[in-house]
Design an enzyme around this catalytic site. Sequence first.
Site, PDB file in Angstrom:
ATOM      1  N   CYS A   2       0.705  -1.081   0.074  1.00 20.59           N
ATOM      2  CA  CYS A   2      -0.074   0.067   0.200  1.00 20.59           C
ATOM      3  C   CYS A   2       0.869   1.237  -0.047  1.00 20.59           C
ATOM      4  CB  CYS A   2      -0.973   0.049   1.270  1.00 20.59           C
ATOM      5  SG  CYS A   2      -1.834  -1.435   1.225  1.00 20.59           S
ATOM      6  N   ARG A  27       3.183   1.580  -7.613  1.00 23.91           N
ATOM      7  CA  ARG A  27       3.316   0.492  -6.721  1.00 23.91           C
ATOM      8  C   ARG A  27       2.154  -0.397  -6.942  1.00 23.91           C
ATOM      9  NH1 ARG A  27       6.145   2.552  -1.661  1.00 23.91           N
ATOM     10  NH2 ARG A  27       4.747   1.321  -0.364  1.00 23.91           N
ATOM     11  N   TRP A  74      -3.151  -2.009  -1.702  1.00 23.60           N
ATOM     12  CA  TRP A  74      -2.780  -2.964  -2.517  1.00 23.60           C
ATOM     13  C   TRP A  74      -3.498  -4.351  -1.494  1.00 23.60           C
ATOM     14  CZ3 TRP A  74      -0.808  -5.252  -6.860  1.00 23.60           C
ATOM     15  CH2 TRP A  74      -0.312  -6.477  -6.707  1.00 23.60           C
ATOM     16  N   ASN A 100       0.418   0.825   5.870  1.00 21.62           N
ATOM     17  CA  ASN A 100       0.895  -0.184   4.975  1.00 21.62           C
ATOM     18  C   ASN A 100       1.681  -1.370   5.822  1.00 21.62           C
ATOM     19  OD1 ASN A 100       2.287  -1.302   2.776  1.00 21.62           O
ATOM     20  ND2 ASN A 100       3.999  -0.009   2.946  1.00 21.62           N
ATOM     21  N   GLY A 101       1.370  -2.360   5.469  1.00 21.43           N
ATOM     22  CA  GLY A 101       2.026  -3.572   6.413  1.00 21.43           C
ATOM     23  C   GLY A 101       0.822  -4.702   6.689  1.00 21.43           C
ATOM     24  N   GLU A 481      14.959 -22.320 -13.733  1.00 18.65           N
ATOM     25  CA  GLU A 481      14.649 -20.899 -13.483  1.00 18.65           C
ATOM     26  C   GLU A 481      15.795 -19.856 -13.959  1.00 18.65           C
ATOM     27  OE1 GLU A 481      12.184 -19.025 -13.148  1.00 18.65           O
ATOM     28  OE2 GLU A 481      12.845 -17.195 -12.574  1.00 18.65           O
ATOM     29  N   LYS A 485      15.416 -16.772 -16.697  1.00 15.78           N
ATOM     30  CA  LYS A 485      15.621 -15.749 -16.536  1.00 15.78           C
ATOM     31  C   LYS A 485      16.819 -14.955 -17.443  1.00 15.78           C
ATOM     32  CE  LYS A 485      13.228 -14.135 -13.720  1.00 15.78           C
ATOM     33  NZ  LYS A 485      12.316 -15.020 -14.262  1.00 15.78           N
ATOM     34  N   GLU A 488      14.843 -14.533 -21.074  1.00 18.42           N
ATOM     35  CA  GLU A 488      13.892 -13.517 -21.155  1.00 18.42           C
ATOM     36  C   GLU A 488      14.151 -12.237 -21.159  1.00 18.42           C
ATOM     37  OE1 GLU A 488      10.708 -13.363 -18.198  1.00 18.42           O
ATOM     38  OE2 GLU A 488      11.855 -14.580 -16.938  1.00 18.42           O
ATOM     39  N   HIS A 504      22.651 -38.053 -22.211  1.00 20.91           N
ATOM     40  CA  HIS A 504      21.659 -38.890 -23.085  1.00 20.91           C
ATOM     41  C   HIS A 504      21.694 -37.754 -24.487  1.00 20.91           C
ATOM     42  CE1 HIS A 504      20.824 -41.930 -20.341  1.00 20.91           C
ATOM     43  NE2 HIS A 504      20.711 -40.989 -19.490  1.00 20.91           N
ATOM     44  N   LYS A 603       3.629  -8.872 -18.788  1.00 17.91           N
ATOM     45  CA  LYS A 603       3.649  -9.200 -17.334  1.00 17.91           C
ATOM     46  C   LYS A 603       2.725 -10.527 -17.234  1.00 17.91           C
ATOM     47  CE  LYS A 603       5.253  -9.247 -13.214  1.00 17.91           C
ATOM     48  NZ  LYS A 603       6.584  -9.872 -13.092  1.00 17.91           N
TER      49      LYS A 603
HETATM   50  C1  AGP Z   1       8.781 -15.245 -15.609  1.00 19.10           C
HETATM   51  O1  AGP Z   1       9.618 -14.374 -15.643  1.00 19.10           O
HETATM   52  C2  AGP Z   1       7.623 -14.462 -16.610  1.00 19.10           C
HETATM   53  N1  AGP Z   1       7.100 -13.329 -16.515  1.00 19.10           N
HETATM   54  C3  AGP Z   1       6.614 -15.533 -17.133  1.00 19.10           C
HETATM   55  O2  AGP Z   1       7.301 -16.956 -17.359  1.00 19.10           O
HETATM   56  C4  AGP Z   1       5.707 -15.903 -15.954  1.00 19.10           C
HETATM   57  O3  AGP Z   1       6.266 -16.510 -14.839  1.00 19.10           O
HETATM   58  C5  AGP Z   1       4.651 -16.724 -16.506  1.00 19.10           C
HETATM   59  O4  AGP Z   1       3.935 -15.863 -17.403  1.00 19.10           O
HETATM   60  C6  AGP Z   1       3.408 -17.158 -15.553  1.00 19.10           C
HETATM   61  O5  AGP Z   1       2.903 -15.837 -14.949  1.00 19.10           O
HETATM   62  P1  AGP Z   1       1.778 -15.999 -13.798  1.00 19.10           P
HETATM   63  O6  AGP Z   1       2.677 -16.579 -12.555  1.00 19.10           O
HETATM   64  O7  AGP Z   1       1.270 -14.512 -13.621  1.00 19.10           O
HETATM   65  O8  AGP Z   1       0.890 -17.065 -13.965  1.00 19.10           O
END
Ligand code: AGP
Length: 608
Positions: A2, A27, A74, A100-101, A481, A485, A488, A504, A603
């Site tokens: 928040c 935010r 939030w 906020n918290g 992961e 990272k 992407e 393999h 996002k």
């Molecule tokens: C991860 O860095 C990406 N932004 C993407 O793989 C993301 O994790 C995926 O689209 C899932 O998003 P969500 O957790 O909002 O479902």
Amino acid sequence: MCGIVGYVGTKQAVPRLLGGLKRLEYRGYDSAGLAIIADSELKIIRRQGNLANLEAALSDFDATGTLGIGHTRWATHGHPSETNSHPHIDCQGNIAVVHNGIIENFHTLRVELMQKGHKFRSETDTECLAHLIESYYQGDLLAAVKEALRQVQGTYAIAVICRQQPDILVAARKDSPLILGVAPDGLFVASDIPAVIDYTKEITILENGELVELKSDGYRIIDAQENMIKRAGIVIDWDIEAAEKGGYEDFMLKEIFEQPTAVKETLSGRINREGIVELNDIGLSDESLRQVDKIYIIACGTSLHAGMIAKQAIERWARIATEIDCSSEFRYRDTVLSERNMVIAITQSGETADTLASVHIAREQGAKVLAITNVVGSSITREADGVIYTHAGPEIGVAATKTLVAQITALILLAVHLAQQRNSLEQEFSREIAKELDALPAKLRTILSQADTFKNWAKTYHDVYDFLYLGRGIGYPVAMEGALKLKEISYIHAEGYPAGEMKHGPIALIKKGVPIVAVALRGPVYEKILGNMQEAKAREGTIISIATEGDGQISALTDEVFFIPRSNEILASILAVVPLQLLAYYIAKERGCNVDQPRNLAKSVTVE
Ligand code: AGP
């Protein structure tokens, strides 16, 4: 997270509060509100939705006061609604609070206050503060706030005003940020520097446990022992964009550094005083959870990697058979589910189309659905039978970082909770896990303090065409992961792979100059990953490894090594992923990439 703003001075409060809240919009929020004291009246206005809704409502709001507080919410407790938005007031409507918290013990406080006759209007934890301050108020707002906060467990940055003292604003903080702004026409308190930057660049950071009383002609800061605090202000030279990023170059870097707080907030209120995991009100009864005979985890991207870690934790500790699949495959498989199955849907946004579609299919077949999400009120929360919220705060960078570590934290809590219900875990071991969870924020800060290591590595490894990320056991999802990272945000091809699978086929990829990142953590398959590293080295691969501090063997096998603090093997996944986030970030920066908005990415993938 928040956002709070407060103002007391010689000018009109409403434009300053609104301006401050607008500067906090980055935010993320779902509702907003203001409280003003004008003509000895306390006036409140709140609206769900964005600030434009609040601004439109102000045309009918007559408040010409020079003292007020404002809030962007939030949601953490209670769905987004006007009733749940801040400011919250006491029974008599004399005291208004913005916060906020997270108040961890708000259930207990609420019951005690209701027994004393207080009537609650909202579902929020914050409203307890308004009633608590009212119960201590005897004409001195600062004293009442101090007494009230003595009863509170949790995190807070608050601002409080009171009709009976129309020239005073009181604020306080514990583990949530709060700054003081000194302007020519008055004083501000705010969650973050952007809120005051249009009015002043002279700010003072309030420290944990401190309270401040503001009047139009000055302020006094006291600590919890009522000592007067004298602290020199600082003059900031940030522009607004730098201020929104808290001085970090990018939101992604800011969010990587917010991970200790994201873990702490996600743990907040979920480990009791006896050190036992306590997951209350997740929407699925203990009995229904005990009946679960099989679990299916579904997710996409980074959330899928969190799910891979959860699968290992649930099977190891709760001994429940657990499958995992990416949502885009699950939704088109002819899955066979039953009422005794539980589907865990992991999605930080709560809006991913493939995951939502999979949940719909699961429910059609009678399975229970438990969502793990970061957004209160998101679509997944309306589709699922139960929800466990992560409390990472809004994540602006497209690449998921703090929401990932918050997801793993929530999923580990769930795995222990399921195990406790089935007595499949010694209580002493549960306590050990809980203690190690509590120790994670400090260990994350230790790793983050060495961020320059990865800035240096990036100078060496940014100009390559291919990376391999290898891991075994809990290191495998971490490797996956790390590769995602890098892909992407730097656009370098990177492949995460189970190290045992290299022989393999993929080992053919290794030749001089190909960097191999090995997640080589202490654990049951440690010796095996060492063997894989030897295979890669024998083929002139460049070995970069993430290892456990105190490991004396790894250095002979690796060109670069970063040691993470010791921890339980499953929890080590949270620690091991951070170096890989930083490596990807700094390589992308070396390559001049836009790390916050990488090409082709969104996002939240709300379409197939
Ligand atoms: C991860 O860095 C990406 N932004 C993407 O793989 C993301 O994790 C995926 O689209 C899932 O998003 P969500 O957790 O909002 O479902």
